[in-house]
Structure formats: C-alpha cells, structure tokens
Design an enzyme around this catalytic site. Structure first.
Site, PDB file in Angstrom:
ATOM      1  N   HIS A 126      28.450   8.655 -69.561  1.00  0.00           N
ATOM      2  CA  HIS A 126      28.717  10.204 -69.371  1.00  0.00           C
ATOM      3  C   HIS A 126      29.093  10.763 -70.737  1.00  0.00           C
ATOM      4  O   HIS A 126      30.152   9.538 -71.263  1.00  0.00           O
ATOM      5  CB  HIS A 126      29.385  10.653 -68.439  1.00  0.00           C
ATOM      6  CG  HIS A 126      31.215   9.865 -67.894  1.00  0.00           C
ATOM      7  ND1 HIS A 126      32.132  10.856 -68.353  1.00  0.00           N
ATOM      8  CD2 HIS A 126      31.162   8.543 -67.467  1.00  0.00           C
ATOM      9  CE1 HIS A 126      33.258  10.105 -67.959  1.00  0.00           C
ATOM     10  NE2 HIS A 126      32.329   8.876 -68.234  1.00  0.00           N
ATOM     11  N   ASP A 182      37.281   6.172 -71.589  1.00  0.00           N
ATOM     12  CA  ASP A 182      36.131   7.347 -70.423  1.00  0.00           C
ATOM     13  C   ASP A 182      35.658   8.517 -70.843  1.00  0.00           C
ATOM     14  O   ASP A 182      36.201   9.770 -70.740  1.00  0.00           O
ATOM     15  CB  ASP A 182      37.589   6.838 -69.709  1.00  0.00           C
ATOM     16  CG  ASP A 182      36.792   7.539 -67.928  1.00  0.00           C
ATOM     17  OD1 ASP A 182      35.650   7.362 -68.187  1.00  0.00           O
ATOM     18  OD2 ASP A 182      37.359   8.120 -67.339  1.00  0.00           O
ATOM     19  N   ASP A 213      29.699   2.967 -68.802  1.00  0.00           N
ATOM     20  CA  ASP A 213      31.028   3.473 -69.016  1.00  0.00           C
ATOM     21  C   ASP A 213      32.442   2.988 -69.154  1.00  0.00           C
ATOM     22  O   ASP A 213      32.380   2.017 -68.379  1.00  0.00           O
ATOM     23  CB  ASP A 213      30.628   4.820 -67.167  1.00  0.00           C
ATOM     24  CG  ASP A 213      31.359   5.441 -66.876  1.00  0.00           C
ATOM     25  OD1 ASP A 213      33.084   5.958 -68.019  1.00  0.00           O
ATOM     26  OD2 ASP A 213      31.512   6.153 -65.899  1.00  0.00           O
ATOM     27  N   GLU A 219      30.263  14.282 -65.236  1.00  0.00           N
ATOM     28  CA  GLU A 219      30.047  13.098 -64.562  1.00  0.00           C
ATOM     29  C   GLU A 219      31.647  13.081 -63.918  1.00  0.00           C
ATOM     30  O   GLU A 219      31.718  12.659 -62.455  1.00  0.00           O
ATOM     31  CB  GLU A 219      30.385  11.819 -65.263  1.00  0.00           C
ATOM     32  CG  GLU A 219      29.763  10.469 -64.709  1.00  0.00           C
ATOM     33  CD  GLU A 219      31.152   9.703 -64.093  1.00  0.00           C
ATOM     34  OE1 GLU A 219      31.702   8.653 -63.813  1.00  0.00           O
ATOM     35  OE2 GLU A 219      32.612  10.273 -65.006  1.00  0.00           O
ATOM     36  N   GLU A 220      32.040  13.679 -64.523  1.00  0.00           N
ATOM     37  CA  GLU A 220      34.130  12.965 -63.655  1.00  0.00           C
ATOM     38  C   GLU A 220      34.502  14.095 -63.018  1.00  0.00           C
ATOM     39  O   GLU A 220      34.914  14.424 -61.869  1.00  0.00           O
ATOM     40  CB  GLU A 220      34.707  14.320 -65.407  1.00  0.00           C
ATOM     41  CG  GLU A 220      34.894  13.209 -66.253  1.00  0.00           C
ATOM     42  CD  GLU A 220      35.891  11.320 -65.508  1.00  0.00           C
ATOM     43  OE1 GLU A 220      35.704  10.490 -64.373  1.00  0.00           O
ATOM     44  OE2 GLU A 220      35.439  10.369 -66.797  1.00  0.00           O
TER      45      GLU A 220
END
Length: 312
Positions: free
Chosen positions: A116, A128, A191, A162-163
């Site tokens: 992501h 991240d 990831d 994605e989050e």
C-alpha cells in the site's frame, strides 16, 4: 498496516523446496541483481517531501496521496511500464490504485507484487508503507534497467486506502473478471520493510491458499546465510487478504510494528528488547528518520530475489 498486528510466531529458517513449475521457477535459475539501498532511500526522501508539502501525510483522499501516485506513475512510465490508475470511492473521497505491467511474459501466468502507498492522517507513513512502496519501485526500475525478460508476466501494484481497511486492494480483486483473476498465479505483499528496531518476518502459509507454502519457502530462502527469519500470521491485516480470499497463493515480508521485540529476538537480530519494532507506528514521527537501513536493504534485495525466482 491498519489496526493491530497479530502475534508473531517463531520458526526456524526453512530451506527452499522444489515447487510446482506452474507457480514458481527455481530461485537459482537466474541471479537477481543487487538493489541499490541509496536509490530506495531516495524514493523515501521523495515521499517524505511530498507529505511535507501536503499537510504532513499521504493519506487517502488527501493531496499527498494523489501526488505520491502521480510521482510513481511518472517514474514507471518513463521506465517502459504500462501503467493504469484505478479509481474507487471510500469515506466520501476518491482513492487510487496504481498498477504497472512489464511488457512480455506469459499473461496466463501472471506474478503480482504489491504494497500500500497510503499513510494514516497522523504522519507521512515512511515505514508504513513508504518502505514497501519504495522497495517495490526500485525493484521495478532495476528490472527495466537490466532488460528483465521473464517467462511469466509481471505486474506491480501500489494500493490506496489500505489504512481504512484494505479498501483499494479489495476493490481491485473484486472487480477483476474471473478470467483475469485466474491468470494471477501468485501475489507477494510488502508492508513495512524498514522498521527501526527490525525483525525479519515472512508471512506464514498456514491457512492460506494452496501454493502459498512455496512462496513462504522462497522468501525464507532469500535470507539464507544473511539473517534468520520467523514466520508471522498476518491474517487479514494487509493487502494480500483479498487475493487469498480469491484462492490466489500469497506471501510477504514484514519487519514489525507496535508489538515489542522479545529478548530472544533481540539476541538473534540485535536491537532493543521490550521496545516496539516500530515505535512510530501510525504516528507523526514515521519519517525518514524512522527507518533501519540494513533491514530496508535486506528486504529490498529479498523482493528482487523473489521476483527473479518466480518470473525468470
């Protein structure tokens, strides 16, 4: 990665096994090139600059995310990839997935690698998941520079939202025609690959679709003679989940998030016991200062090892 990570289960490093020819070629068939750490770090610096110029983050629905997509797309277009931007809507905002196909290879045997690109709103999301995004980008650019000629078709992907719960990757898989979905023989997810107090985790094949064990073993073998690995059951916490639900073999790498490193892990890998693998997980301090260069370098090389082993 969104939400809380599952517990990390230890295992010994397994030797790579022979696997079905339709899924994975021998990882020693063609040596993967070394991936430039400085180039990956340069990509991370660009993502940091994009976040800084756009309110401090690269989150879904924010200008920083779209600027990140536009930057990666321009680099991949210039390198000779066929790129596509897929739009979707989540939480009242437009999101974007970016895919990049390398010309050639058997499209009926497609290998996908992804991660992501979005951050949380709290910060720039450099570990991240700028780390996975930058590693994938440099592997893609290295493939182009070395005139990579795989027998299988190769597609890279950078997922949006994605989050917010794996929205972009789920949208992509759910909207693939069944014939297109059946052409994807493996999906590898990257990831968080540069955590500052890193572990070396490989996604466990347990409970995953048939064929995932071969991917687990391939990724484990990428670290053979370099550093010991442990298996982790990521479950539905990252973008491989939609592929797994569709029966596509999955695998991936991870250097840890908010879970604390144990004494045994610190003894094995170095770093600090009792401290999170990433103390800046989902925080504003997830900047370029929040990256372990050795972990980033090893994992970027492992991405290339897996790609060359699978597709070449």
């Amino acid at each position: 990665m969104p939400f809380t990570k599952t517990a990390l289960a230890a295992t010994t490093l397994l030797a790579v096994a022979l696997v079905p020819a339709q899924a994975v070629a021998s990882p020693t068939a063609l040596a993967a090139p070394d991936i430039s750490l400085s180039n990956v770090q340069s990509h991370l610096s660009t993502l940091q600059s994009i976040a800084t110029a756009n309110g401090g983050n690269r989150a879904h629905g924010r200008a920083g995310y779209k600027a990140s997509v536009d930057h990666l797309k321009s680099r991949l277009d210039a390198a000779g990839y066929t790129t596509a931007v897929q739009q979707f809507t989540s939480n009242g905002a437009v999101g974007y997935n970016l895919t990049a196909d390398w010309p050639g290879g058997d499209v009926n045997n497609t290998i996908m690698l992804g991660g992501h690109l979005d951050s949380v709103t709290a910060g720039p999301g450099i570990n991240d998941n700028g780390s996975g995004s930058a590693g994938l980008l440099e592997v893609a650019l290295t493939a182009a520079r070395t005139n990579f000629a795989p027998t299988k078709h190769v597609r890279f992907a950078w997922w949006g939202a994605e989050e917010l719960g794996l929205v972009g990757s789920t949208y992509y898989v759910n909207n693939l025609p069944s014939a297109e979905r059946s052409r994807i023989k493996a999906y590898l997810n990257f990831d968080m690959i540069g955590s500052p107090n890193p572990g070396y985790f490989v996604y466990s094949a347990s409970g995953q679709p048939s064929g995932s064990l071969a991917l687990q073993q391939l990724l484990q073998s990428a670290f053979s003679g370099v550093v010991a690995t442990e298996l982790t059951s990521v479950g539905g916490r990252s973008d491989h989940a939609a592929f797994a639900r569709s029966g596509i073999p999955v695998g991936g790498l991870f250097t840890g998030a908010e879970v604390a490193k144990t004494s045994a892990q610190a003894q094995k890998w170095g770093g600090t016991a009792g401290v999170a693998f990433d103390r800046c997980y989902h925080r504003s301090c997830d900047t370029t200062a929040n990256i372990n260069a050795t972990a980033l370098d090893r994992n970027a090389d492992a991405i290339a090892f897996a790609l060359w082993g699978l597709a070449a």
